[in-house]
Design a protein around this motif. Structure first.
Motif, PDB file in Angstrom:
ATOM      1  N   ARG A 167      -1.260   9.380  14.217  1.00 18.27           N
ATOM      2  CA  ARG A 167      -0.976  10.521  13.360  1.00 18.27           C
ATOM      3  C   ARG A 167      -0.645  11.762  14.186  1.00 18.27           C
ATOM      4  NH1 ARG A 167      -0.693   6.518   9.751  1.00 18.27           N
ATOM      5  NH2 ARG A 167      -2.693   5.896   8.866  1.00 18.27           N
ATOM      6  N   GLN A 199      -4.400   7.207   2.581  1.00 23.33           N
ATOM      7  CA  GLN A 199      -4.414   7.634   3.985  1.00 23.33           C
ATOM      8  C   GLN A 199      -4.925   9.058   4.229  1.00 23.33           C
ATOM      9  OE1 GLN A 199      -0.709   7.252   6.131  1.00 23.33           O
ATOM     10  NE2 GLN A 199      -1.252   9.044   7.362  1.00 23.33           N
ATOM     11  N   SER A 237      -1.172   5.979  -1.519  1.00 16.56           N
ATOM     12  CA  SER A 237      -1.881   5.588  -0.304  1.00 16.56           C
ATOM     13  C   SER A 237      -3.105   6.472  -0.194  1.00 16.56           C
ATOM     14  CB  SER A 237      -0.967   5.820   0.905  1.00 16.56           C
ATOM     15  OG  SER A 237      -1.722   5.865   2.104  1.00 16.56           O
ATOM     16  N   LEU A 253       5.614  -4.591  -6.075  1.00 20.21           N
ATOM     17  CA  LEU A 253       4.875  -4.398  -7.320  1.00 20.21           C
ATOM     18  C   LEU A 253       4.811  -2.889  -7.539  1.00 20.21           C
ATOM     19  CD1 LEU A 253       1.935  -6.828  -6.506  1.00 20.21           C
ATOM     20  CD2 LEU A 253       3.635  -7.183  -8.303  1.00 20.21           C
ATOM     21  N   TYR A 291       3.791  12.317   8.618  1.00 25.12           N
ATOM     22  CA  TYR A 291       2.537  12.413   9.386  1.00 25.12           C
ATOM     23  C   TYR A 291       2.549  11.613  10.688  1.00 25.12           C
ATOM     24  CZ  TYR A 291       2.159   8.091   6.745  1.00 25.12           C
ATOM     25  OH  TYR A 291       2.433   6.878   6.189  1.00 25.12           O
ATOM     26  N   GLY A 300      -0.718  -4.465   2.785  1.00 26.50           N
ATOM     27  CA  GLY A 300      -0.476  -4.851   1.399  1.00 26.50           C
ATOM     28  C   GLY A 300      -1.112  -6.218   1.145  1.00 26.50           C
ATOM     29  N   GLU A 358       3.662   9.177   0.665  1.00 31.78           N
ATOM     30  CA  GLU A 358       4.808   8.381   1.122  1.00 31.78           C
ATOM     31  C   GLU A 358       6.130   8.851   0.515  1.00 31.78           C
ATOM     32  OE1 GLU A 358       4.579   6.089   3.582  1.00 31.78           O
ATOM     33  OE2 GLU A 358       2.486   6.693   3.701  1.00 31.78           O
ATOM     34  N   ARG A 401       3.438   2.583  -6.799  1.00 31.78           N
ATOM     35  CA  ARG A 401       4.778   2.987  -6.363  1.00 31.78           C
ATOM     36  C   ARG A 401       5.743   2.747  -7.512  1.00 31.78           C
ATOM     37  NH1 ARG A 401       4.605   2.631  -0.303  1.00 31.78           N
ATOM     38  NH2 ARG A 401       2.385   3.054  -0.015  1.00 31.78           N
ATOM     39  N   GLU A 447       7.615  -7.271   6.037  1.00 30.05           N
ATOM     40  CA  GLU A 447       6.544  -6.268   6.224  1.00 30.05           C
ATOM     41  C   GLU A 447       5.273  -6.556   5.428  1.00 30.05           C
ATOM     42  OE1 GLU A 447       7.681  -2.198   5.359  1.00 30.05           O
ATOM     43  OE2 GLU A 447       5.589  -1.551   5.407  1.00 30.05           O
ATOM     44  N   ILE A 448       4.157  -6.589   6.164  1.00 34.61           N
ATOM     45  CA  ILE A 448       2.851  -6.694   5.509  1.00 34.61           C
ATOM     46  C   ILE A 448       1.977  -5.484   5.825  1.00 34.61           C
ATOM     47  CG2 ILE A 448       2.753  -9.199   5.192  1.00 34.61           C
ATOM     48  CD1 ILE A 448       1.201  -9.438   7.806  1.00 34.61           C
ATOM     49  N   ILE A 449       2.301  -4.778   6.932  1.00 34.66           N
ATOM     50  CA  ILE A 449       1.524  -3.590   7.316  1.00 34.66           C
ATOM     51  C   ILE A 449       2.468  -2.495   7.774  1.00 34.66           C
ATOM     52  CG2 ILE A 449      -0.018  -2.624   9.100  1.00 34.66           C
ATOM     53  CD1 ILE A 449      -1.623  -5.104   9.135  1.00 34.66           C
ATOM     54  N   GLU A 472      -6.609  -0.098   3.596  1.00 34.56           N
ATOM     55  CA  GLU A 472      -6.208   0.924   4.565  1.00 34.56           C
ATOM     56  C   GLU A 472      -7.347   1.271   5.519  1.00 34.56           C
ATOM     57  OE1 GLU A 472      -3.177   3.929   2.872  1.00 34.56           O
ATOM     58  OE2 GLU A 472      -4.431   3.367   1.174  1.00 34.56           O
TER      59      GLU A 472
HETATM   60  O1  4AD Z   1       4.307   1.136   4.654  1.00 41.70           O
HETATM   61  P1  4AD Z   1       3.538   1.852   3.589  1.00 41.70           P
HETATM   62  O2  4AD Z   1       4.293   2.624   2.595  1.00 41.70           O
HETATM   63  O3  4AD Z   1       2.492   2.766   4.373  1.00 41.70           O
HETATM   64  C1  4AD Z   1       1.592   3.606   3.776  1.00 41.70           C
HETATM   65  O4  4AD Z   1       1.405   3.748   2.600  1.00 41.70           O
HETATM   66  C2  4AD Z   1       0.673   4.269   4.774  1.00 41.70           C
HETATM   67  N1  4AD Z   1       0.257   5.564   4.235  1.00 41.70           N
HETATM   68  C3  4AD Z   1      -0.504   3.372   5.044  1.00 41.70           C
HETATM   69  C4  4AD Z   1      -1.482   3.935   6.014  1.00 41.70           C
HETATM   70  O5  4AD Z   1      -1.134   4.180   7.153  1.00 41.70           O
HETATM   71  N2  4AD Z   1      -2.734   4.128   5.593  1.00 41.70           N
HETATM   72  O6  4AD Z   1       2.638   0.798   2.801  1.00 41.70           O
HETATM   73  C5  4AD Z   1       1.720   0.001   3.507  1.00 41.70           C
HETATM   74  C6  4AD Z   1       1.827  -1.442   3.066  1.00 41.70           C
HETATM   75  C7  4AD Z   1       3.197  -2.067   3.316  1.00 41.70           C
HETATM   76  O7  4AD Z   1       3.314  -2.553   4.620  1.00 41.70           O
HETATM   77  C8  4AD Z   1       3.185  -3.198   2.309  1.00 41.70           C
HETATM   78  O8  4AD Z   1       2.484  -4.309   2.827  1.00 41.70           O
HETATM   79  C9  4AD Z   1       2.401  -2.619   1.154  1.00 41.70           C
HETATM   80  O9  4AD Z   1       1.643  -1.549   1.658  1.00 41.70           O
HETATM   81  N3  4AD Z   1       3.285  -2.135   0.090  1.00 41.70           N
HETATM   82  C10 4AD Z   1       3.539  -2.778  -1.057  1.00 41.70           C
HETATM   83  N4  4AD Z   1       3.105  -3.957  -1.541  1.00 41.70           N
HETATM   84  C11 4AD Z   1       3.542  -4.349  -2.750  1.00 41.70           C
HETATM   85  N5  4AD Z   1       4.380  -3.637  -3.526  1.00 41.70           N
HETATM   86  C12 4AD Z   1       4.841  -2.435  -3.087  1.00 41.70           C
HETATM   87  N6  4AD Z   1       5.647  -1.727  -3.863  1.00 41.70           N
HETATM   88  C13 4AD Z   1       4.413  -1.963  -1.802  1.00 41.70           C
HETATM   89  N7  4AD Z   1       4.664  -0.855  -1.089  1.00 41.70           N
HETATM   90  C14 4AD Z   1       3.963  -0.973   0.058  1.00 41.70           C
END
Ligand code: 4AD
Ligand code: MG
Length: 432
Positions: free
Chosen positions: A362, A188, A186, A219, A331, A403, A166, A209, A355-357, A226
């Motif tokens: 890809r 992924q 991630s 957090l 990606y 998340g 990411e 992160r 945002e939750i997802i 995932e």
């Molecule tokens: O949107 P993100 O960054 O997407 C990915 O990491 C993709 N690679 C996922 C994938 O397609 N397999 O993170 C996905 C979710 C976010 O929508 C959020 O809900 C949560 O992870 N998230 C966090 N939750 C808490 N604290 C943080 N710092 C977060 N960063 C992301």
């Protein structure tokens, strides 16, 4: 023989006359010399215990008198109706054993947030925290059952990695013997590798992160659920997301009504969390935000403020699709119908939670992928294995990351995401 009972069972079905034994911790206590009223809690609930001098041996009465808050105790006695007691029943003691005494508990009624965080290892015993953890367990159980019923294999990707899934900004770097590695942001890329044998996979892992921003939704370590699906486009990916989220929420209200009520969540509001969720394009969202008077133009990512503005009045989650490619990860597949955008979607929770997802279809075209990596200045050597996935029998595929604490924060109506995890890791703290 007296069997050990759980408090919830005793309150729901009090055995008439029979002796029972409860073990737990002192939640509240007061005494008037010859009688002690203690409220005892265990993992299932609380019960009032009356300990009267003369009805049990004197040394045991003394122990009851000395049992301070959070001491661990074992009580033997009989159940009796008492309208004034929580649950309408009280336990009258015939035996009382102080197992683990406790010095004065550092947490009293009104405490600063800092003190509560310093004493997190003790604060997690509170009823609110206990309720949140139970709801979390139900959400995860709902997810796992749904995933199992829908043909997903649970897999176990690594946490040490040499790839920035990411982007570099939020990476935790570490020395890995004589090399550099990162904590996973991630799973992924590893899940993408696993679809070639298992087709539908999921993983529940901690993700890391290095978020410098102090917000109520970030957090530095969070639990990430995932999924990755072979032969799936972004439309099908969204259907999976809405069904999964709905299964999780419905499970939690089925199992955790009382806990949700304690947290101030109206369970009726959550009943409407069923598919389909509305779908709005990023471009439409920008228009909505501009109509609301927000200063935003096409091309900017949506931040917390924008997400709040568009979800405040909503009662069910909304998908925002087709973000500009530039705001999103390398990606994501370019949308041939609107090449400025990616075939992706963020799922935003209602009531302003946001945002939750994050998910997408890809990119499978090796050359486009190479160009995207190059644009972002990513050194290619650690990505060769990932590029091989496009070289050897590539297939259309999609996936997403949910998340867990973000979902829990919304379901439990928590002000801050740190209360969605027992030992929060934020910019400010990694203790206790
Ligand atoms: O949107 P993100 O960054 O997407 C990915 O990491 C993709 N690679 C996922 C994938 O397609 N397999 O993170 C996905 C979710 C976010 O929508 C959020 O809900 C949560 O992870 N998230 C966090 N939750 C808490 N604290 C943080 N710092 C977060 N960063 C992301
Ligand atoms: Mg995201």
């Amino acid at each position: 023989m007296v069997g050990i009972s759980h408090i919830k069972d005793l309150l729901e079905d009090p055995p008439a006359d029979a002796e029972v034994e409860v073990r737990g911790w002192v939640y509240r206590t007061r005494s008037s010399g010859k009688i002690v009223f203690a409220v005892i809690r265990d993992s299932t609930g609380i019960v009032q215990v009356t300990i009267k001098k003369g009805l049990l041996p004197d040394p045991e009465f003394e122990q009851a008198l000395n049992a301070s808050i959070e001491s661990s105790v074992v009580v033997r006695g009989t159940m009796h109706r008492d309208e004034r007691a929580p649950g309408g029943q009280e336990l009258r003691a015939k035996g009382f054993y102080l197992l683990g005494p406790a010095p004065p508990f550092p947490i009293t009624e009104y405490q600063s947030e800092e003190l509560l965080l310093d004493n997190r290892h003790l604060w997690i015993r509170s009823r609110e925290q206990t309720a949140v953890m139970k709801v979390k367990a139900s959400l995860l159980k709902g997810a796992r059952d749904w995933l199992d019923e829908n043909g997903f294999f649970e897999v176990t990707p690594p946490i040490f990695t040499q790839n920035a899934c990411e982007g570099g900004v939020t990476l935790f770097k570490l020395k890995y013997f004589d090399k550099e590695a990162y904590l996973s942001q991630s799973a992924q890329m590893y899940l993408e590798a696993l679809i070639f044998s298992l087709e539908r996979v999921y993983a529940l892992t901690p993700s890391f992160r290095a978020e410098k921003s102090r917000t109520t939704r970030h957090l530095t370590e969070f639990w990430h659920l995932e999924l990755e699906e072979a032969w799936m486009d972004n439309v099908g990916n969204m259907k999976i997301q809405e069904e999964l989220v709905s299964a999780m929420v419905q499970r939690s209200i089925g199992e955790r009504k009382e806990e949700l009520a304690l947290l101030g969540r109206d369970v009726e509001q959550l009943r409407s969390i069923v598919p389909p969720f509305p779908r709005v394009t990023y471009s439409q969202m920008i228009q909505r935000l501009q109509d609301k008077g927000l200063d935003i133009s096409w091309g900017c990512d949506l931040g917390a403020a924008e997400e709040r503005a568009v979800t405040e009045q909503e009662t069910i989650p909304t998908f925002v699709t087709n973000f500009p490619k530039e705001c999103k990860a390398f990606y994501m597949k370019q949308d041939p119908d609107d090449p400025r955008t990616a075939k992706c979607a963020d799922l935003l929770a209602p009531e302003g939670y946001g945002e939750i997802i994050g998910g997408s279809e890809r990119e499978t075209d090796l050359n486009i992928l190479l160009a995207r990596l190059e644009e972002q200045g990513v050194p290619l050597e650690t990505y060769q294995w990932y590029l091989d996935l496009r070289r050897y029998g590539s297939v259309p595929h999609s996936g997403f990351g949910l998340g867990v604490e973000r979902v829990l924060r919304w379901v439990c109506k928590l002000e801050h995401i740190r209360d969605a995890v027992p030992f929060p890791r934020t910019v400010a703290r990694a203790y206790p």
